[in-house]
Scaffold this motif. Structure first.
Motif, PDB file in Angstrom:
ATOM      1  N   ASP A  55      10.732  -3.396   6.696  1.00 19.42           N
ATOM      2  CA  ASP A  55       9.743  -3.419   5.624  1.00 19.42           C
ATOM      3  C   ASP A  55      10.277  -2.799   4.340  1.00 19.42           C
ATOM      4  OD1 ASP A  55       9.885  -0.798   6.371  1.00 19.42           O
ATOM      5  OD2 ASP A  55       7.745  -0.521   6.753  1.00 19.42           O
ATOM      6  N   LYS A  56      11.598  -2.858   4.177  1.00 20.61           N
ATOM      7  CA  LYS A  56      12.215  -2.294   2.980  1.00 20.61           C
ATOM      8  C   LYS A  56      13.541  -2.981   2.707  1.00 20.61           C
ATOM      9  CE  LYS A  56      12.286   1.727   4.963  1.00 20.61           C
ATOM     10  NZ  LYS A  56      12.054   1.322   6.380  1.00 20.61           N
ATOM     11  N   GLY A  57      13.968  -2.937   1.471  1.00 21.95           N
ATOM     12  CA  GLY A  57      15.284  -3.439   1.085  1.00 21.95           C
ATOM     13  C   GLY A  57      15.888  -2.517   0.051  1.00 21.95           C
ATOM     14  N   TYR A  58      17.188  -2.541  -0.066  1.00 19.16           N
ATOM     15  CA  TYR A  58      17.834  -1.715  -1.087  1.00 19.16           C
ATOM     16  C   TYR A  58      17.355  -2.119  -2.479  1.00 19.16           C
ATOM     17  CZ  TYR A  58      21.209   0.577   2.015  1.00 19.16           C
ATOM     18  OH  TYR A  58      21.788   1.355   2.977  1.00 19.16           O
ATOM     19  N   SER A  59      17.375  -1.152  -3.386  1.00 12.35           N
ATOM     20  CA  SER A  59      16.934  -1.423  -4.751  1.00 12.35           C
ATOM     21  C   SER A  59      18.049  -2.080  -5.557  1.00 12.35           C
ATOM     22  CB  SER A  59      16.526  -0.123  -5.443  1.00 12.35           C
ATOM     23  OG  SER A  59      17.667   0.619  -5.842  1.00 12.35           O
ATOM     24  N   GLU A  60      17.657  -2.702  -6.650  1.00 14.05           N
ATOM     25  CA  GLU A  60      18.640  -3.271  -7.581  1.00 14.05           C
ATOM     26  C   GLU A  60      19.537  -2.175  -8.142  1.00 14.05           C
ATOM     27  OE1 GLU A  60      16.332  -7.155  -9.458  1.00 14.05           O
ATOM     28  OE2 GLU A  60      16.114  -5.195 -10.435  1.00 14.05           O
ATOM     29  N   PHE A  61      18.950  -1.043  -8.481  1.00  8.18           N
ATOM     30  CA  PHE A  61      19.745   0.052  -9.032  1.00  8.18           C
ATOM     31  C   PHE A  61      20.845   0.456  -8.060  1.00  8.18           C
ATOM     32  CE2 PHE A  61      20.613   4.615  -9.246  1.00  8.18           C
ATOM     33  CZ  PHE A  61      20.998   4.760 -10.565  1.00  8.18           C
ATOM     34  N   PHE A  62      20.488   0.653  -6.803  1.00  8.18           N
ATOM     35  CA  PHE A  62      21.438   1.117  -5.801  1.00  8.18           C
ATOM     36  C   PHE A  62      22.553   0.091  -5.589  1.00  8.18           C
ATOM     37  CE2 PHE A  62      22.928   2.079  -1.512  1.00  8.18           C
ATOM     38  CZ  PHE A  62      22.933   3.460  -1.489  1.00  8.18           C
ATOM     39  N   ILE A  63      22.175  -1.140  -5.343  1.00  6.53           N
ATOM     40  CA  ILE A  63      23.167  -2.165  -5.023  1.00  6.53           C
ATOM     41  C   ILE A  63      23.986  -2.572  -6.240  1.00  6.53           C
ATOM     42  CG2 ILE A  63      23.452  -4.579  -4.315  1.00  6.53           C
ATOM     43  CD1 ILE A  63      22.938  -2.736  -1.972  1.00  6.53           C
ATOM     44  N   ASN A  64      23.355  -2.693  -7.403  1.00  7.38           N
ATOM     45  CA  ASN A  64      24.095  -3.154  -8.576  1.00  7.38           C
ATOM     46  C   ASN A  64      25.207  -2.198  -8.970  1.00  7.38           C
ATOM     47  OD1 ASN A  64      22.426  -5.351  -8.649  1.00  7.38           O
ATOM     48  ND2 ASN A  64      21.267  -4.720 -10.462  1.00  7.38           N
ATOM     49  N   ASN A  65      24.959  -0.902  -8.842  1.00  6.56           N
ATOM     50  CA  ASN A  65      26.015   0.049  -9.170  1.00  6.56           C
ATOM     51  C   ASN A  65      27.175  -0.040  -8.185  1.00  6.56           C
ATOM     52  OD1 ASN A  65      25.393   1.915 -11.549  1.00  6.56           O
ATOM     53  ND2 ASN A  65      23.430   1.881 -10.472  1.00  6.56           N
ATOM     54  N   LEU A  66      26.871  -0.142  -6.899  1.00  4.75           N
ATOM     55  CA  LEU A  66      27.942  -0.276  -5.912  1.00  4.75           C
ATOM     56  C   LEU A  66      28.707  -1.575  -6.115  1.00  4.75           C
ATOM     57  CD1 LEU A  66      26.057   1.007  -2.728  1.00  4.75           C
ATOM     58  CD2 LEU A  66      27.798   2.232  -4.043  1.00  4.75           C
TER      59      LEU A  66
ATOM     60  N   SER B 272       0.804  -1.225   0.000  1.00  5.35           N
ATOM     61  CA  SER B 272       0.000   0.000   0.000  1.00  5.35           C
ATOM     62  C   SER B 272       0.835   1.271   0.000  1.00  5.35           C
ATOM     63  CB  SER B 272      -0.929   0.000   1.219  1.00  5.35           C
ATOM     64  OG  SER B 272      -0.172  -0.046   2.425  1.00  5.35           O
ATOM     65  N   ARG B 273       2.137   1.166   0.208  1.00  9.02           N
ATOM     66  CA  ARG B 273       2.986   2.361   0.194  1.00  9.02           C
ATOM     67  C   ARG B 273       3.612   2.474  -1.187  1.00  9.02           C
ATOM     68  NH1 ARG B 273       6.067   1.863   4.938  1.00  9.02           N
ATOM     69  NH2 ARG B 273       7.951   1.193   3.880  1.00  9.02           N
ATOM     70  N   GLU B 274       3.164   3.462  -1.957  1.00 10.70           N
ATOM     71  CA  GLU B 274       3.426   3.444  -3.395  1.00 10.70           C
ATOM     72  C   GLU B 274       4.312   4.581  -3.892  1.00 10.70           C
ATOM     73  OE1 GLU B 274      -0.014   1.442  -5.696  1.00 10.70           O
ATOM     74  OE2 GLU B 274      -0.959   2.995  -4.453  1.00 10.70           O
ATOM     75  N   PHE B 275       5.133   5.141  -3.042  1.00 15.62           N
ATOM     76  CA  PHE B 275       6.006   6.219  -3.497  1.00 15.62           C
ATOM     77  C   PHE B 275       6.936   5.732  -4.605  1.00 15.62           C
ATOM     78  CE2 PHE B 275       5.572   7.013   1.236  1.00 15.62           C
ATOM     79  CZ  PHE B 275       4.461   7.823   1.099  1.00 15.62           C
ATOM     80  N   HIS B 276       7.404   4.494  -4.504  1.00 18.30           N
ATOM     81  CA  HIS B 276       8.309   3.960  -5.532  1.00 18.30           C
ATOM     82  C   HIS B 276       7.591   3.772  -6.865  1.00 18.30           C
ATOM     83  CE1 HIS B 276       6.973  -0.422  -5.437  1.00 18.30           C
ATOM     84  NE2 HIS B 276       6.333   0.097  -4.404  1.00 18.30           N
ATOM     85  N   ARG B 277       6.242   3.829  -6.838  1.00 19.22           N
ATOM     86  CA  ARG B 277       5.453   3.764  -8.079  1.00 19.22           C
ATOM     87  C   ARG B 277       5.060   5.166  -8.556  1.00 19.22           C
ATOM     88  NH1 ARG B 277       1.750  -0.469  -5.236  1.00 19.22           N
ATOM     89  NH2 ARG B 277       2.994  -2.384  -5.414  1.00 19.22           N
ATOM     90  N   TYR B 278       5.604   6.194  -7.918  1.00 20.15           N
ATOM     91  CA  TYR B 278       5.330   7.589  -8.260  1.00 20.15           C
ATOM     92  C   TYR B 278       3.888   7.988  -7.928  1.00 20.15           C
ATOM     93  CZ  TYR B 278       9.640   7.010 -11.023  1.00 20.15           C
ATOM     94  OH  TYR B 278      10.916   6.733 -11.439  1.00 20.15           O
ATOM     95  N   PHE B 279       3.350   7.409  -6.884  1.00 15.26           N
ATOM     96  CA  PHE B 279       2.032   7.802  -6.398  1.00 15.26           C
ATOM     97  C   PHE B 279       2.231   8.495  -5.062  1.00 15.26           C
ATOM     98  CE2 PHE B 279      -1.899   7.011  -3.956  1.00 15.26           C
ATOM     99  CZ  PHE B 279      -2.805   7.626  -4.809  1.00 15.26           C
ATOM    100  N   ILE B 280       1.937   9.810  -5.045  1.00 13.80           N
ATOM    101  CA  ILE B 280       2.161  10.612  -3.843  1.00 13.80           C
ATOM    102  C   ILE B 280       0.853  11.305  -3.475  1.00 13.80           C
ATOM    103  CG2 ILE B 280       3.486  12.495  -2.811  1.00 13.80           C
ATOM    104  CD1 ILE B 280       5.673  11.905  -4.893  1.00 13.80           C
ATOM    105  N   ARG B 281       0.313  10.943  -2.337  1.00 14.65           N
ATOM    106  CA  ARG B 281      -0.941  11.541  -1.891  1.00 14.65           C
ATOM    107  C   ARG B 281      -0.704  12.987  -1.438  1.00 14.65           C
ATOM    108  NH1 ARG B 281      -0.894   6.243  -0.500  1.00 14.65           N
ATOM    109  NH2 ARG B 281      -2.749   5.005  -1.035  1.00 14.65           N
ATOM    110  N   PRO B 282      -1.708  13.853  -1.613  1.00 15.04           N
ATOM    111  CA  PRO B 282      -1.555  15.263  -1.198  1.00 15.04           C
ATOM    112  C   PRO B 282      -1.213  15.421   0.281  1.00 15.04           C
ATOM    113  CG  PRO B 282      -3.475  15.001  -2.617  1.00 15.04           C
ATOM    114  CD  PRO B 282      -2.985  13.620  -2.326  1.00 15.04           C
ATOM    115  N   THR B 283      -1.641  14.468   1.116  1.00 15.61           N
ATOM    116  CA  THR B 283      -1.377  14.583   2.551  1.00 15.61           C
ATOM    117  C   THR B 283       0.107  14.509   2.882  1.00 15.61           C
ATOM    118  OG1 THR B 283      -1.810  12.195   2.713  1.00 15.61           O
ATOM    119  CG2 THR B 283      -3.617  13.689   3.279  1.00 15.61           C
ATOM    120  N   GLU B 284       0.938  13.994   1.967  1.00 19.17           N
ATOM    121  CA  GLU B 284       2.375  13.906   2.219  1.00 19.17           C
ATOM    122  C   GLU B 284       3.035  15.278   2.268  1.00 19.17           C
ATOM    123  OE1 GLU B 284       4.111  11.306   3.095  1.00 19.17           O
ATOM    124  OE2 GLU B 284       2.428   9.923   2.859  1.00 19.17           O
ATOM    125  N   SER B 285       2.386  16.281   1.695  1.00 16.61           N
ATOM    126  CA  SER B 285       2.999  17.604   1.591  1.00 16.61           C
ATOM    127  C   SER B 285       3.047  18.346   2.915  1.00 16.61           C
ATOM    128  CB  SER B 285       2.227  18.454   0.571  1.00 16.61           C
ATOM    129  OG  SER B 285       2.285  17.868  -0.707  1.00 16.61           O
TER     130      SER B 285
END
Length: 487
Positions: free
Chosen positions: A279-290, A77-90
């Motif tokens: 409830d989170k893990g590093y992304s492929e982008f982040f780890i693969n570059n390192l 349900s937490r969708e920031f990584h999908r580029y969904f940002i609710r107005p309440t986050e502001s």
């Protein structure tokens, strides 16, 4: 990272007496209910710095790191990584940045009133902090209350929104004034140094922070001719560099050493390990570059999963929850190096880009390599002898412009680890580093350009809000801010 001498028992007492506001009232952006009308400027400095860094850490974790593929949630349900940002986050950042601006402005006013030893230095410090805080607001939202902001105690609780262009020009003026004041005022005297947890009252280091911040904002505005940013970059770095000192090494970076010791505790000080990384893990982008660089920061930042460092895809489709791989090292919860405001490495990458674009002379390769070395020094690491020759990191003069920008901004991305929303702002401005949206990404796969204004601002300052969106465009995440619109 340097060890900073902090002898601020008075700050600990002050924090014990203070409570952070939780009110949703719009007046919060104009008046700070926690501020004492009789406060001396020194009593405002440390709590203001701590609150800003504390909240920036919190939202870097929640928002920036998800948007920018640092780590990825495993909560559907937490969708920031999908580029969904609710107005309440502001609301959180808007409200709390403006609350601290009240104290920052009071610091200047009280210093002006007191005329006691060090008052000019406090004025200069307050202007640096004001420029930094307003820059975070305008870069997130675009047009904002600026010239009439924080005037609630004078009866103005519905301030006008200034165009971002005007805000930026105002910030440049504040940083000019700060540099002038700090040049002539000298260090904070005697016991007053104990109230400054960042630079212990050293006026030259505050100048270097202010002028390095100046270059961050000038480069951000350099695509707009009316900003005159390119000419000013040249003045600071080449024409009159002695008049505008900037960071000269990693030890001078603006890093508030928040950790596990009162009063300068990290935002994650009281987090359980699961709250921090369960409830989170590093992304492929982040780890693969390192991994591709065999980067020595990996064991400081990430855990090993099944014998290797591994990430998970960002933007995964709803219902397709991936299995966590490498997670944040729990030691980061209270690592003082995570209190980064602006570091020397970022400055070097700013200069590398400016040199690549022909704004200044010098060799972009040299700035790039110095930036890499400084980024490792931030984490108390020496650069391996062969690092700059390793694949995917070695600078190639045969690269085209875009490839060189990608190299600079890939390294800058990692230097900005947990630095409020700076990774996001730089990506919006440049399109680098190259992120690949996942299959489940919403918003047509488009990176958000801004946050929408808080709902209570829309309701309680409707006239000025409507004028702002008529000028900027629709109040949504795809409307670009001034510096991000191509001429």
């Amino acid at each position: 990272m340097k060890t900073k001498n902090i002898f601020i028992a008075s700050f600990a007492l002050l924090l014990g007496l203070m409570t952070f506001s939780c009110t949703e009232d719009f007046v919060d952006m104009n008046t700070n209910p926690n501020a004492s009308t009789a406060a001396n400027p020194e009593s405002l400095l440390a709590p203001t710095l701590h609150d800003l860094v504390w909240r920036n850490q919190n939202r870097a974790m929640r928002l920036n790191n998800e948007i920018m593929q640092v780590h990825v949630t495993t909560v559907d349900s937490r969708e920031f990584h999908r580029y969904f940002i609710r107005p309440t986050e502001s609301d959180y950042m808007w409200r709390n940045w403006y609350v601290q601006l009240t104290d920052i402005k009071d610091m200047y006013a009280k210093a002006e009133e007191s005329k006691l030893a060090g008052f000019e230095t406090f004025k200069g410090i307050s202007l640096v902090l004001e420029a930094w805080t307003f820059s975070m607001l305008t870069d997130m939202f675009g047009d904002i209350p600026y010239s009439e902001a924080n005037q609630g105690k004078n009866g103005n609780v519905t301030p006008k929104f200034d165009p971002q262009r005007d805000v930026y020009l105002g910030l440049f003026e504040k940083l000019e004034e700060a540099n002038t004041l700090l040049t002539s005022s000298g260090d904070l005297p005697g016991a007053l140094t104990e109230y400054d947890p960042l630079y212990a009252g050293n006026a030259l280091l505050w100048r270097k922070f202010g002028n390095s911040l100046y270059l961050r904002l000038l480069l951000r505005a350099s695509g707009k001719s009316e900003s005159n940013a390119i000419s000013k970059i040249q003045q600071i770095t080449e024409s009159t560099p002695a008049a505008y000192p900037v960071f000269s090494n990693a030890l001078e970076s603006a890093i508030l050493p928040v950790g596990n010791t009162q009063p300068l505790t990290s935002a994650f000080f009281n987090f359980r390990d699961f709250d921090f990384n369960g409830d989170k893990g590093y992304s492929e982008f982040f780890i693969n570059n390192l991994n591709s660089w065999q980067d020595p920061r990996l064991p400081i930042w990430a855990t090993i999963s099944s014998g290797i460092y591994a990430g998970i895809p960002s933007g995964w489709s709803s219902g397709q929850i991936p299995e966590r791989q490498s997670t944040l090292q729990v030691g980061l919860k209270t690592d003082p190096r995570l209190g980064n405001i602006m570091n020397h490495a970022e400055l070097q990458f700013i200069l590398a880009e400016a040199s690549l674009k022909g704004f200044i002379g010098g060799d972009p390769k040299a700035y790039y390599e110095t930036g890499i070395e400084s980024a490792l020094a931030h984490w108390d690491l020496e650069m391996p002898e062969d690092l700059l020759e390793r694949p995917f990191i070695s600078w190639d003069e045969n690269w085209d412009f875009d490839q060189k920008m990608e190299a600079i901004h890939m390294q800058k991305y990692f230097a900005l680890f947990f630095t409020d929303f700076q990774q996001w702002h730089e990506y919006k401005r440049t399109g680098h580093p190259s992120l690949i949206p996942g299959e489940g990404t919403l918003n047509g796969g488009r990176m958000p350009s801004r946050f929408g204004y808080p709902i209570n601002v829309q309701a309680l300052n409707a006239k000025n809000y409507n004028e702002a969106i008529q000028r900027m465009g629709p109040d949504n995440i795809n409307t670009k801010v001034w510096w991000n619109i191509e001429e």
